[in-house]
Design an enzyme around this catalytic site. Structure first.
Site, mmCIF file in Angstrom:
data_model
loop_
_atom_site.group_PDB
_atom_site.id
_atom_site.type_symbol
_atom_site.label_atom_id
_atom_site.label_comp_id
_atom_site.label_asym_id
_atom_site.label_seq_id
_atom_site.Cartn_x
_atom_site.Cartn_y
_atom_site.Cartn_z
ATOM 1 N N HIS A 134 30.755 -43.570 28.373
ATOM 2 C CA HIS A 134 31.468 -43.320 27.110
ATOM 3 C C HIS A 134 31.531 -44.562 26.231
ATOM 4 C CE1 HIS A 134 32.885 -39.615 29.051
ATOM 5 N NE2 HIS A 134 33.223 -39.206 27.844
ATOM 6 N N LYS A 138 37.488 -45.576 24.568
ATOM 7 C CA LYS A 138 38.138 -44.540 25.383
ATOM 8 C C LYS A 138 39.210 -45.183 26.265
ATOM 9 C CE LYS A 138 37.083 -40.633 28.429
ATOM 10 N NZ LYS A 138 38.036 -39.780 27.693
HETATM 11 N N1 NAI Z 1 38.072 -31.901 25.180
HETATM 12 C C1 NAI Z 1 37.082 -32.487 24.495
HETATM 13 O O1 NAI Z 1 36.026 -31.871 24.213
HETATM 14 C C2 NAI Z 1 37.242 -33.896 24.057
HETATM 15 C C3 NAI Z 1 38.369 -34.564 24.408
HETATM 16 N N2 NAI Z 1 38.595 -35.822 23.943
HETATM 17 C C4 NAI Z 1 39.898 -36.379 24.270
HETATM 18 O O2 NAI Z 1 40.705 -36.283 23.101
HETATM 19 C C5 NAI Z 1 41.663 -37.326 23.091
HETATM 20 C C6 NAI Z 1 41.578 -38.073 21.765
HETATM 21 O O3 NAI Z 1 40.337 -38.732 21.668
HETATM 22 P P1 NAI Z 1 39.970 -39.557 20.346
HETATM 23 O O4 NAI Z 1 40.085 -38.695 19.146
HETATM 24 O O5 NAI Z 1 38.691 -40.230 20.642
HETATM 25 O O6 NAI Z 1 41.157 -40.648 20.323
HETATM 26 P P2 NAI Z 1 41.738 -41.427 19.062
HETATM 27 O O7 NAI Z 1 42.479 -42.604 19.618
HETATM 28 O O8 NAI Z 1 40.698 -41.664 18.039
HETATM 29 O O9 NAI Z 1 42.791 -40.389 18.423
HETATM 30 C C7 NAI Z 1 44.034 -40.084 18.967
HETATM 31 C C8 NAI Z 1 44.987 -39.889 17.806
HETATM 32 O O10 NAI Z 1 46.197 -39.333 18.295
HETATM 33 C C9 NAI Z 1 47.245 -39.945 17.570
HETATM 34 N N3 NAI Z 1 48.512 -39.755 18.265
HETATM 35 C C10 NAI Z 1 49.030 -40.471 19.306
HETATM 36 N N4 NAI Z 1 50.217 -39.953 19.665
HETATM 37 C C11 NAI Z 1 50.452 -38.892 18.856
HETATM 38 C C12 NAI Z 1 51.508 -37.951 18.753
HETATM 39 N N5 NAI Z 1 52.595 -38.009 19.546
HETATM 40 N N6 NAI Z 1 51.432 -36.978 17.809
HETATM 41 C C13 NAI Z 1 50.355 -36.902 16.985
HETATM 42 N N7 NAI Z 1 49.321 -37.780 17.035
HETATM 43 C C14 NAI Z 1 49.369 -38.749 17.972
HETATM 44 C C15 NAI Z 1 46.811 -41.399 17.428
HETATM 45 O O11 NAI Z 1 47.520 -42.101 16.423
HETATM 46 C C16 NAI Z 1 45.343 -41.209 17.092
HETATM 47 O O12 NAI Z 1 45.135 -41.073 15.701
HETATM 48 C C17 NAI Z 1 41.356 -38.185 24.328
HETATM 49 O O13 NAI Z 1 42.203 -37.782 25.385
HETATM 50 C C18 NAI Z 1 39.906 -37.834 24.642
HETATM 51 O O14 NAI Z 1 39.585 -38.028 25.993
HETATM 52 C C19 NAI Z 1 37.692 -36.471 23.163
HETATM 53 C C20 NAI Z 1 36.522 -35.865 22.818
HETATM 54 C C21 NAI Z 1 36.203 -34.518 23.232
HETATM 55 O O1 LIG Z 2 37.255 -39.693 24.926
HETATM 56 C C1 LIG Z 2 36.167 -39.097 24.667
HETATM 57 O O2 LIG Z 2 35.390 -39.512 23.799
HETATM 58 C C2 LIG Z 2 35.850 -37.882 25.409
HETATM 59 N N1 LIG Z 2 36.738 -37.371 26.198
HETATM 60 C C3 LIG Z 2 36.602 -36.202 26.986
HETATM 61 C C4 LIG Z 2 36.664 -36.567 28.455
HETATM 62 O O3 LIG Z 2 37.426 -37.465 28.841
HETATM 63 O O4 LIG Z 2 35.973 -35.923 29.249
HETATM 64 C C5 LIG Z 2 35.415 -35.369 26.593
HETATM 65 C C6 LIG Z 2 34.215 -36.159 26.218
HETATM 66 O O5 LIG Z 2 33.693 -36.743 27.364
HETATM 67 C C7 LIG Z 2 34.558 -37.211 25.155
#
Ligand code: NAI
Ligand SMILES: O=C(O)C1=N[C@H](C(=O)O)C[C@H](O)C1
Length: 255
Positions: A134, A138
């Site tokens: 990643h 992350k």
């Molecule tokens: N299920 C999926 O397909 C995917 C899951 N993810 C997951 O999504 C999550 C976010 O990833 P990113 O967007 O890369 O992180 P990021 O750090 O860019 O965004 C997270 C956002 O959440 C905000 N935040 C924190 N606490 C909050 C609250 N209490 N209320 C509202 N907003 C709040 C932060 O200020 C930030 O803007 C991670 O856990 C990641 O692993 C990421 C990509 C794909």
């Molecule tokens: O943090 C990410 O970027 C991602 N988070 C998810 C994970 O933890 O599996 C999904 C994807 O891998 C991207």
């Protein structure tokens, strides 16, 4: 045209949240009614039929609890879930049986296929190990996708009477050299500039290997899955774990 489904986004200023906001705004059947981030009042989410959460493992449970209590359906992409956290969400849903919550560690259709194929293949090999790779921003390791893949692989191997990982004669090792064990399966996490989200499942047998690899090159890869979940979550009261349940792909054996 029929009324549009009202969508709220938590984590809207984040990498995923911003991409979700753009995808919702581009969808003719959806309306973005709230785009909130840390510190914002959650009241505008009361206008949403469905709330999408891409925040942090620390923040997500409190967000889900609030949404369930307010009768909002929730699509959760935030990672950091284990059996205990899922049981907590089930407990809240017991008090609000009409609400649907869908938690998926990965909304990429190809990623879900990779997980399903890995579970399907797991019983045919002596060894299985997972390498996830990643971007360096992350905050959790291993990834939610790798954790879920390891759990599915371990379940499939247990059903076939196999140990989760495979033979390993390592007698001395530096801490971390053999990765972390998730449900007994070795999982290795790489953080590298230039990457988005990638995973390999390595399966090894007598004189042959199979490598299943998935690559997300862009966060738009997750959007078809997120929008599918937004459109369908209200039809699934209670807790759903994994996008595969919306793709009719959840069979992992021939029976
Ligand atoms: N299920 C999926 O397909 C995917 C899951 N993810 C997951 O999504 C999550 C976010 O990833 P990113 O967007 O890369 O992180 P990021 O750090 O860019 O965004 C997270 C956002 O959440 C905000 N935040 C924190 N606490 C909050 C609250 N209490 N209320 C509202 N907003 C709040 C932060 O200020 C930030 O803007 C991670 O856990 C990641 O692993 C990421 C990509 C794909
Ligand atoms: O943090 C990410 O970027 C991602 N988070 C998810 C994970 O933890 O599996 C999904 C994807 O891998 C991207």
């Amino acid at each position: 045209m029929s009324e549009r489904l009202a969508v709220g986004v938590l984590g809207a200023r984040g990498r995923m949240g911003a991409t979700v906001c753009a995808a919702v705004e581009a969808a003719p059947d959806l309306a973005l009614v709230a785009a909130l981030d840390a510190g914002d009042d959650r009241a505008p989410l009361r206008a949403a039929d469905v709330v999408v959460d891409f925040t942090t493992p620390d923040a997500v449970l409190d967000n889900i609890r609030w949404c369930v209590e307010e009768g909002r359906h929730v699509v959760v992409g935030t990672t950091g879930f284990d059996d205990g956290r899922l049981a907590t969400v089930r407990g809240w849903l017991g008090e609000s049986p009409k609400v649907g919550v869908l938690v998926a560690p990965n909304f990429g259709v190809a990623a879900v296929l990779m997980m399903m194929f890995a579970a399907r293949a797991a019983r045919y090999f002596d060894s299985v190990e997972i390498v996830e790779l990643h971007h360096p921003n992350k905050i959790d390791a291993p990834s939610g996708t790798a954790r879920r893949t390891a759990e599915l692989v371990a379940q499939a191997r247990a059903a076939a009477g196999l140990a989760p990982g495979g033979p390993d004669a390592t007698a001395t090792a530096l801490d971390g050299a053999r990765g972390a064990r998730v449900a007994g399966v070795p999982v290795h996490a790489v953080r590298l500039a230039g990457l988005v989200a990638h995973q390999e499942v390595l399966l090894g047998g007598s004189g042959e290997t199979l490598t299943l690899r998935h690559d997300s090159y862009d966060r738009t890869s997750f959007m078809p899955g997120v929008l599918l979940a937004v459109r369908r979550v209200a039809d699934r009261p209670g807790l759903t774990v994994g996008l595969e349940h919306l793709l009719d792909l959840d069979r992992t054996s021939d029976s």
